[in-house]
Design an enzyme around this catalytic site. Structure first.
Site, PDB file in Angstrom:
ATOM      1  N   GLY A 163       0.763  -1.049   0.040  1.00 47.78           N
ATOM      2  CA  GLY A 163       0.065  -0.220   0.135  1.00 47.78           C
ATOM      3  C   GLY A 163       0.836   1.266  -0.122  1.00 47.78           C
ATOM      4  O   GLY A 163       1.737   1.352   0.759  1.00 47.78           O
ATOM      5  N   ARG A 214       0.687  -4.923  -5.103  1.00 49.79           N
ATOM      6  CA  ARG A 214       0.999  -6.133  -4.197  1.00 49.79           C
ATOM      7  C   ARG A 214       0.934  -7.326  -5.039  1.00 49.79           C
ATOM      8  O   ARG A 214       0.583  -7.660  -6.005  1.00 49.79           O
ATOM      9  CB  ARG A 214      -0.401  -6.364  -3.390  1.00 49.79           C
ATOM     10  CG  ARG A 214      -1.023  -5.082  -2.679  1.00 49.79           C
ATOM     11  CD  ARG A 214      -1.764  -5.372  -1.603  1.00 49.79           C
ATOM     12  NE  ARG A 214      -2.379  -4.144  -0.806  1.00 49.79           N
ATOM     13  CZ  ARG A 214      -1.711  -3.585   0.099  1.00 49.79           C
ATOM     14  NH1 ARG A 214      -0.415  -4.117   0.560  1.00 49.79           N
ATOM     15  NH2 ARG A 214      -2.210  -2.605   0.663  1.00 49.79           N
ATOM     16  N   ASP A 238       4.704  -4.839   5.988  1.00 52.54           N
ATOM     17  CA  ASP A 238       4.926  -5.940   6.191  1.00 52.54           C
ATOM     18  C   ASP A 238       5.362  -6.767   5.183  1.00 52.54           C
ATOM     19  O   ASP A 238       6.225  -7.303   5.054  1.00 52.54           O
ATOM     20  CB  ASP A 238       3.844  -6.387   6.870  1.00 52.54           C
ATOM     21  CG  ASP A 238       4.038  -7.578   7.775  1.00 52.54           C
ATOM     22  OD1 ASP A 238       4.802  -7.678   8.483  1.00 52.54           O
ATOM     23  OD2 ASP A 238       3.271  -8.728   7.685  1.00 52.54           O
ATOM     24  N   THR A 292       4.402   2.687   5.703  1.00 55.68           N
ATOM     25  CA  THR A 292       3.023   2.149   5.463  1.00 55.68           C
ATOM     26  C   THR A 292       2.201   3.350   6.436  1.00 55.68           C
ATOM     27  O   THR A 292       2.854   3.528   7.850  1.00 55.68           O
ATOM     28  CB  THR A 292       2.738   0.680   6.112  1.00 55.68           C
ATOM     29  OG1 THR A 292       1.645   0.501   6.267  1.00 55.68           O
ATOM     30  CG2 THR A 292       3.614   0.336   7.200  1.00 55.68           C
ATOM     31  N   ASP A 332      -0.127   2.103   8.422  1.00 61.09           N
ATOM     32  CA  ASP A 332      -0.547   1.403   9.706  1.00 61.09           C
ATOM     33  C   ASP A 332       0.248   1.475  10.820  1.00 61.09           C
ATOM     34  O   ASP A 332      -0.159   1.101  12.024  1.00 61.09           O
ATOM     35  CB  ASP A 332      -0.563  -0.171   9.243  1.00 61.09           C
ATOM     36  CG  ASP A 332      -1.633  -0.455   7.794  1.00 61.09           C
ATOM     37  OD1 ASP A 332      -2.471   0.535   7.650  1.00 61.09           O
ATOM     38  OD2 ASP A 332      -1.512  -1.349   7.337  1.00 61.09           O
ATOM     39  N   ASP A 381       2.557  -0.573  11.638  1.00 67.18           N
ATOM     40  CA  ASP A 381       2.626  -1.942  12.183  1.00 67.18           C
ATOM     41  C   ASP A 381       3.725  -2.686  12.114  1.00 67.18           C
ATOM     42  O   ASP A 381       3.811  -3.883  12.001  1.00 67.18           O
ATOM     43  CB  ASP A 381       1.329  -2.615  11.700  1.00 67.18           C
ATOM     44  CG  ASP A 381       1.501  -2.853  10.322  1.00 67.18           C
ATOM     45  OD1 ASP A 381       2.232  -2.263   9.545  1.00 67.18           O
ATOM     46  OD2 ASP A 381       0.809  -3.891   9.630  1.00 67.18           O
ATOM     47  N   ARG A 434      -5.131  -2.417   8.891  1.00 63.98           N
ATOM     48  CA  ARG A 434      -5.186  -3.764   8.522  1.00 63.98           C
ATOM     49  C   ARG A 434      -5.470  -4.509   9.993  1.00 63.98           C
ATOM     50  O   ARG A 434      -6.461  -4.130  10.705  1.00 63.98           O
ATOM     51  CB  ARG A 434      -3.827  -4.220   8.079  1.00 63.98           C
ATOM     52  CG  ARG A 434      -4.078  -5.295   7.440  1.00 63.98           C
ATOM     53  CD  ARG A 434      -2.618  -5.827   6.802  1.00 63.98           C
ATOM     54  NE  ARG A 434      -2.437  -5.071   5.568  1.00 63.98           N
ATOM     55  CZ  ARG A 434      -2.907  -5.348   4.343  1.00 63.98           C
ATOM     56  NH1 ARG A 434      -3.560  -6.375   4.370  1.00 63.98           N
ATOM     57  NH2 ARG A 434      -2.622  -4.628   3.396  1.00 63.98           N
TER      58      ARG A 434
HETATM   59  O1  F6P Z   1      -1.558  -1.541   4.626  1.00 61.81           O
HETATM   60  C1  F6P Z   1      -2.157  -0.394   4.317  1.00 61.81           C
HETATM   61  C2  F6P Z   1      -3.644  -0.459   3.906  1.00 61.81           C
HETATM   62  O2  F6P Z   1      -4.158   0.889   3.664  1.00 61.81           O
HETATM   63  C3  F6P Z   1      -4.416  -1.097   5.191  1.00 61.81           C
HETATM   64  O3  F6P Z   1      -4.518  -0.053   5.998  1.00 61.81           O
HETATM   65  C4  F6P Z   1      -5.447  -1.670   4.518  1.00 61.81           C
HETATM   66  O4  F6P Z   1      -5.975  -2.716   5.410  1.00 61.81           O
HETATM   67  C5  F6P Z   1      -4.940  -2.081   3.010  1.00 61.81           C
HETATM   68  O5  F6P Z   1      -3.839  -1.304   2.875  1.00 61.81           O
HETATM   69  C6  F6P Z   1      -5.849  -2.066   1.825  1.00 61.81           C
HETATM   70  O6  F6P Z   1      -5.355  -2.493   1.059  1.00 61.81           O
HETATM   71  P1  F6P Z   1      -5.809  -2.232  -0.502  1.00 61.81           P
HETATM   72  O7  F6P Z   1      -5.690  -1.077  -0.927  1.00 61.81           O
HETATM   73  O8  F6P Z   1      -4.912  -3.414  -1.227  1.00 61.81           O
HETATM   74  O9  F6P Z   1      -7.176  -2.687  -0.689  1.00 61.81           O
END
Ligand code: F6P
Length: 320
Positions: free
Chosen positions: A11, A72, A103, A125, A127, A129, A171
């Protein structure tokens, strides 16, 4: 090391561009060559790699998103993906890699390290995390974006005497909800790292209403449950005129705060320092305001991120 590469993965987070700029400019300053890999590990495997010069990273420090794009790419967890990635790096004569991401991105860097290719991870990120650092790039901007939304929602919550459940990203981590919740004076903060009792949540809302409080704001981390489900469970304990607001990807965009830009600049420059000395297999962090580099294998295999749970207690003590 004379030639390194940089990629952003997972992300996107505000401040990633500032980190790419810092890596590029610091490497050039040190007489090294820098290559940018588009679309994270997907671009690495595909060989979507280009040389970066000083102007290529001009006018980006203030921009959200990532100029290297992101993806991703679970395929990088396979042996085939990793070997192909290393083959591409070697084809371009690249000796070290800077990975900016969360992560999943760190696990890619870990895999490269285990296969003997020097990679350095920079935590990027929203998050927050990632183990081994107090803060990740993008977190500060994200909590300020959430805070802005909370302040706005408070206006309408007060006007209509409503309860708002504000669902935020993160997340499996509750950091965004915790920090934005305390800063926004939330009546309750619901995070995966702390149990909650719906009956108690309802009691707190009712106590506020009985005192004449007009608004009620509950900040819900997405890792607990969807806001709609939370509202349904709350309804069992009474009608609180609840509305759900899901902030979603809005929280991932926007111009990075000064704090994120400075953190990203420090991390990017430090990553080059390490690679220049031939050091790889590391992840960078900021602990107690000090830059640190730790073994990426050990960090990912033995450490776990924990949010600052004292904020949870603090909120219950001062926000009711
Ligand atoms: O890791 C960053 C994040 O924005 C999380 O907070 C969220 O759960 C996820 O990515 C959403 O992912 P995507 O943009 O692939 O739907």
């Amino acid at each position: 090391m004379k030639r390194i590469a940089v990629l952003t993965s997972g992300g996107d987070a505000p401040g990633m561009n500032a980190a790419v700029r810092a890596v590029t400019r610091r490497a050039i300053y040190e007489g090294m060559e820098v290559y940018g890999i588009n679309y994270g590990y997907a671009g690495l495997v595909a060989g979507d790699i280009r040389k970066l010069d000083v102007p290529d990273v001009g006018d980006i420090i203030q921009r959200g998103g990532t100029c290297l794009y992101s993806a991703r790419y679970p395929e990088f967890a396979t042996e085939e993906g990793q070997l192909k990635g290393i083959e591409q790096l070697k084809k371009f004569g690249i000796e070290g890699l800077v990975v900016i991401g969360g992560d999943g991105s760190y696990h890619g860097a870990l895999a490269l390290t285990k296969r003997g290719f020097p990679a350095v991870g920079i935590p990027g990120t929203i998050d927050n995390d990632i183990p081994g650092t107090d803060y990740t790039i993008g977190f500060d901007t994200a909590i300020n974006t959430v805070l802005d939304a909370i302040d706005r929602i408070r206006d309408t919550a007060t006007s209509h005497v409503r309860t708002f459940i504000i669902e935020v990203m993160g997340r499996d981590a509750g950091d965004i909800a915790l920090w934005a919740g305390v800063a926004g004076g939330a009546d309750d903060i619901i995070i995966p790292e702390h149990d909650f009792d719906m009956e108690q949540v309802a009691k707190r809302i009712r106590a506020g209403r009985d005192r004449g409080k007009k608004h009620c704001l509950i900040i819900l981390a997405e890792g607990v449950m969807p806001g709609s489900e939370f509202a349904k469970q709350l309804e069992v304990y009474g009608d609180f005129h609840a509305r759900v607001s899901v902030l979603g990807h809005i929280v991932r965009g926007g111009s990075p705060t000064a704090r994120d830009r400075v953190l990203a600049s420090k991390f990017g420059s430090y990553a080059v320092d390490l690679l220049k000395e031939g050091k790889g297999g590391l992840c960078i962090g900021s602990l107690n305001n000090q830059l640190v580099a730790a073994d990426i294998v050990e960090t990912l295999e033995t450490k776990k991120h924990q949010p600052d749970l004292s904020l949870y207690d603090l909120n219950h003590q001062i926000s009711f």
